[in-house]
Structures are given as structure tokens and as C-alpha cells.
Write an enzyme that holds these catalytic residues in place. Structure first.
Site, mmCIF file in Angstrom:
data_model
loop_
_atom_site.group_PDB
_atom_site.id
_atom_site.type_symbol
_atom_site.label_atom_id
_atom_site.label_comp_id
_atom_site.label_asym_id
_atom_site.label_seq_id
_atom_site.Cartn_x
_atom_site.Cartn_y
_atom_site.Cartn_z
ATOM 1 N N GLY A 1 41.713 35.996 48.232
ATOM 2 C CA GLY A 1 40.729 35.647 47.197
ATOM 3 C C GLY A 1 41.375 34.839 46.078
ATOM 4 N N ALA A 2 40.538 34.349 45.138
ATOM 5 C CA ALA A 2 41.050 33.531 44.020
ATOM 6 C C ALA A 2 42.089 34.319 43.218
ATOM 7 C CB ALA A 2 39.880 33.097 43.126
ATOM 8 N N ARG B 1 38.251 39.477 58.777
ATOM 9 C CA ARG B 1 37.917 38.034 58.862
ATOM 10 C C ARG B 1 39.103 37.170 58.399
ATOM 11 N NH1 ARG B 1 35.269 35.348 54.906
ATOM 12 N NH2 ARG B 1 34.733 37.319 53.936
ATOM 13 N N SER B 2 39.830 37.639 57.386
ATOM 14 C CA SER B 2 40.924 36.814 56.836
ATOM 15 C C SER B 2 42.288 37.175 57.399
ATOM 16 C CB SER B 2 40.958 36.960 55.309
ATOM 17 O OG SER B 2 39.743 36.527 54.758
ATOM 18 N N ARG C 1 37.728 51.875 35.832
ATOM 19 C CA ARG C 1 38.074 51.526 34.456
ATOM 20 C C ARG C 1 37.697 52.610 33.449
ATOM 21 N NH1 ARG C 1 35.797 45.422 34.798
ATOM 22 N NH2 ARG C 1 37.574 44.454 35.860
ATOM 23 N N CYS D 1 37.746 40.622 32.620
ATOM 24 C CA CYS D 1 38.380 39.413 32.068
ATOM 25 C C CYS D 1 37.909 39.100 30.654
ATOM 26 C CB CYS D 1 38.121 38.221 32.979
ATOM 27 S SG CYS D 1 36.428 38.085 33.524
ATOM 28 N N SER E 1 34.479 30.840 37.900
ATOM 29 C CA SER E 1 35.460 31.644 38.653
ATOM 30 C C SER E 1 35.174 33.141 38.530
ATOM 31 C CB SER E 1 36.883 31.365 38.154
ATOM 32 O OG SER E 1 36.965 31.627 36.752
ATOM 33 N N HIS F 1 37.236 31.146 30.451
ATOM 34 C CA HIS F 1 36.147 31.645 29.596
ATOM 35 C C HIS F 1 36.369 31.201 28.140
ATOM 36 C CE1 HIS F 1 34.659 34.023 32.816
ATOM 37 N NE2 HIS F 1 35.118 35.219 32.489
HETATM 38 C C1 2RA Z 1 32.632 37.483 35.309
HETATM 39 N N1 2RA Z 1 33.863 39.254 34.223
HETATM 40 O O1 2RA Z 1 33.156 36.570 34.672
HETATM 41 C C2 2RA Z 1 33.341 38.798 35.469
HETATM 42 C C3 2RA Z 1 34.438 38.667 36.468
HETATM 43 N N2 2RA Z 1 34.364 39.615 37.453
HETATM 44 O O2 2RA Z 1 31.552 37.349 35.863
#
Ligand code: 2RA
Length: 347
Positions: free
Chosen positions: A12-13, A39-40, A99, A137, A167, A254
Site C-alpha cells: 500500500g501507499a 492478491r499482492s 487508538r 494523520c 492520499s 494535508h
Molecule cells: C484521511 N485521515 O485523510 C484519513 C486517512 N486515513 O481520510
């Protein structure tokens, strides 16, 4: 000896960013295992000059693994995180699965590194295996920017508006944004597989599930994760936080506009000095040239970039402050933060 490291969700990214960051930071690795879906499995990924083949992820993938970095979605973390811990591994989980779980440290290394020792999680013989959660994030980027201020003068209210990159919705969303942009320039957008409306040249309320109170899950993560990371347990101690999260047509960094109210005096000069001296953030705050952080400044960078620091004129002198921050969602927002947590374990 150097740990046996496993990456769950290697293709993944974020998985690929784990590999880049581990190599760039010379993280000590005795053995590296890449785990991915059926699959990967079989795909090979570069790690420096080496080519490593991804193995299929199963319950038994964690024998001998000391450190497992997960970024394969909440259901995989829920299903296999505990199995990794049972096999003796410390898990750093990028999903939201654990979390808010009592006893699971939720860590931004620049903000609350001590939460790991409090849980006695580590790679040493007198530590325990366990799960450490990587925050969302948008929470990481916000807190790495405001924490230097909050540690100097407590923030009692924070209002944040986010401008979140594709992303965050995954590699497929990035591909769709690119494809739709082409189609829009050619006059007709037809590709709408990820979102049910046009993304290119548009913006929209974050795609996470809407709650009965009118906030979406992304916004509530920013509120609740902030309290846990800052150790604010009692309602009376909790910072008043409100968030509005928006998805914007930007690839991988972001941006966030943040308004703060302090329980004391914080001038814009004090704020600028504190941020300039703080780890994980850099200033781009050039009023003379109207030059402030942009997502393209922040993408692929370790630091988050802060600017537009100014007194909030709607509040009494020294009480209110506005600022603007940009941070790479895949790097500091996920992979780098997790690797920095791992670095605290091998220190
Ligand atoms: C978003 N925080 O940017 C989330 C990332 N999983 O959608």
C-alpha cells in the site's frame, strides 16, 4: 541484535513509505518480512538495493518477529494485531482499530513519547509486547504544530478546519483525482468509482461516516485523539476542540487552519519563536512576500510547515492565535510517525 521487522500492508501507499523511511533513517533491521494480501503476495518491493518478495499475510506470519508495522486497514489490525503480540512482537498500528483502547498508547513522538514507557511496551527483555497506535494523520499534523505552544501556555480551545489530500482516501483516490482532472480538462468527467461526485476542481465534506451529532468520524477522531495524546482524561481538563474536515483536490499533503484560545498570554512573536525551536515543524511565514506553507512544500518532507501565525483579532490581546499548517499525510501523517515510534523502542 537488530530486530526482525515485519511490514503488514507492504504494497500500500503507507507500506511503501515505511520502506522508504526505514531505509532513509537507517533503521536497524536484522531481518525484514513483507506481508500482503493473497492478491499482492509474490510482488517484489525494493528496499535500498535489495528486492524483497511479499509473503501472504496469515495468523502464522509473526513467528520470530520483534516489530510489526501495520497499515492494512482496521479489520486486518483487529484480526492479526493480537496474533502478532501473542507471537511476541511489538505492533505499531497505523489503523484506527486500537487508538482509543484503554492501555494502548496513542503516540506522536514529539508530543507524548513517555506514553510508551508508561505501558512498558518495548523490545527489551524487561518490556512487554503490545500494540502502540499511530494517530490519525490530521491529528498528528495538528498536534505537532500546536504542541510547542500548548506546552508553554495551555490551549483551552482549538478550532481546526482541514483541507485533506487524496492520499488519505488511498492510492485509488489519488489515481481517480488524476484521471478525473484529465477528463475535466477534456470536457466530461465519467470516472466516479471512489466518490459519487466529481473530485477534480471540487472539494467536499470528508468522506468518513457522518454521526448523529452532525460531525463525521474524521472530525471526532481529531477531538478524541487530541485528548488522549495530551493526557486529558477528566472532562474539566479537556481542551475544547471542534473540527471541520474537507477533502480537497491535492495529492498527498494535508493543510489545516487552526484557531487557538490560550489559558494565559501567547503573542504571535512568542508563538513564532516556539515553533521555530520545536522538533518536527518548520516556519514558512513570510508576510513581505505573501509566502506561506503549501501542500507542495510539505509533500515528501519530514517536517510540517507552519505559517500565517497571527493574533486572532476577535479575541483579547495575547489570548487568541491563528495559524496554518501543511504536512505530508503519507509520511509524517503515517509512515514517518510510526517509524519514529519504532526508533523510541530501539534506542
Ligand atoms: C484521511 N485521515 O485523510 C484519513 C486517512 N486515513 O481520510
Amino acid at each position: 541484535s537488530a530486530p526482525h521487522v515485519a511490514i503488514v500492508g507492504a504494497t500500500g501507499a503507507v507500506g511503501e513509505e515505511f520502506l522508504r523511511v526505514l531505509k532513509q533513517r537507517n533503521f536497524p533491521i536484522g531481518k525484514l518480512t513483507l506481508l500482503a494480501s493473497a492478491r499482492s503476495a509474490g510482488k517484489t518491493l525494493k528496499f535500498g538495493d535489495d528486492e524483497i518478495t511479499c509473503e501472504e499475510l496469515t495468523e502464522d506470519s509473526f513467528k520470530g518477529v520483534d516489530l510489526a508495522l501495520f497499515s492494512a486497514g482496521g479489520s486486518i489490525s483487529k484480526k492479526l494485531g493480537p496474533a502478532a503480540v501473542d507471537a511476541g512482537a511489538v505492533v505499531v498500528d497505523n489503523s484506527s482499530a486500537f487508538r482509543m483502547t484503554q492501555g494502548v498508547p496513542l503516540v506522536v513522538p514529539e508530543v507524548n513519547p513517555g506514553a510508551i514507557a508508561e505501558a512498558n511496551i518495548g523490545l527489551g527483555s524487561d518490556n512487554v509486547a503490545g500494540i502502540i497506535a499511530n494517530p490519525n494523520c490530521s491529528t498528528i499534523i495538528m498536534l505537532v504544530a500546536i504542541n510547542p505552544l500548548h506546552q508553554a501556555v495551555p490551549v483551552k480551545r482549538m478550532i481546526v478546519s482541514t483541507y485533506q489530500a487524496a492520499s488519505g482516501a488511498g492510492a485509488a483516490a489519488m489515481r481517480e483525482l488524476e484521471q478525473q482532472t484529465r477528463e475535466a480538462l477534456e470536457g466530461e468527467v465519467t470516472t466516479k468509482d471512489i466518490f459519487p461526485f466529481q473530485y477534480a476542481f471540487n472539494l467536499f465534506s470528508h468522506n468518513s461516516p457522518m454521526q448523529p451529532n452532525g460531525y463525521n468520524q474524521e472530525e471526532l477522531k481529531m477531538v478524541h485523539e487530541t485528548h488522549k495524546i495530551l493526557g486529558q482524561v477528566e472532562d474539566a481538563d479537556k481542551m475544547a476542540v471542534s473540527a471541520t474536515c474537507i477533502r480537497v483536490p491535492v495529492m498527498r499533503a494535508h493543510a489545516e487552519s487552526i484557531n487557538l484560545t490560550f489559558d494565559g498570554t501567547m503573542t504571535e512573536d512568542q508563538a513564532r519563536d516556539l515553533i521555530a525551536a520545536a522538533p518536527g515543524v518548520s516556519l514558512i511565514d513570510d508576510r513581505d512576500n505573501n509566502r506561506f506553507p503549501t501542500p507542495l512544500d510539505a509533500q515528501h518532507q519530514d517536517d510540517c510547515y507552519v505559517g500565517r501565525i497571527r493574533r486572532d483579532l476577535s479575541q483579547p490581546e495575547g489570548v487568541g492565535l491563528d495559524l496554518f499548517v501543511c504536512g505530508d499525510q503519507v509520511r509524517k501523517g503515517a509512515a514517518l510517525n510510526a517509524v519514529q515510534i519504532a526508533e523510541l523502542l530501539v534506542k
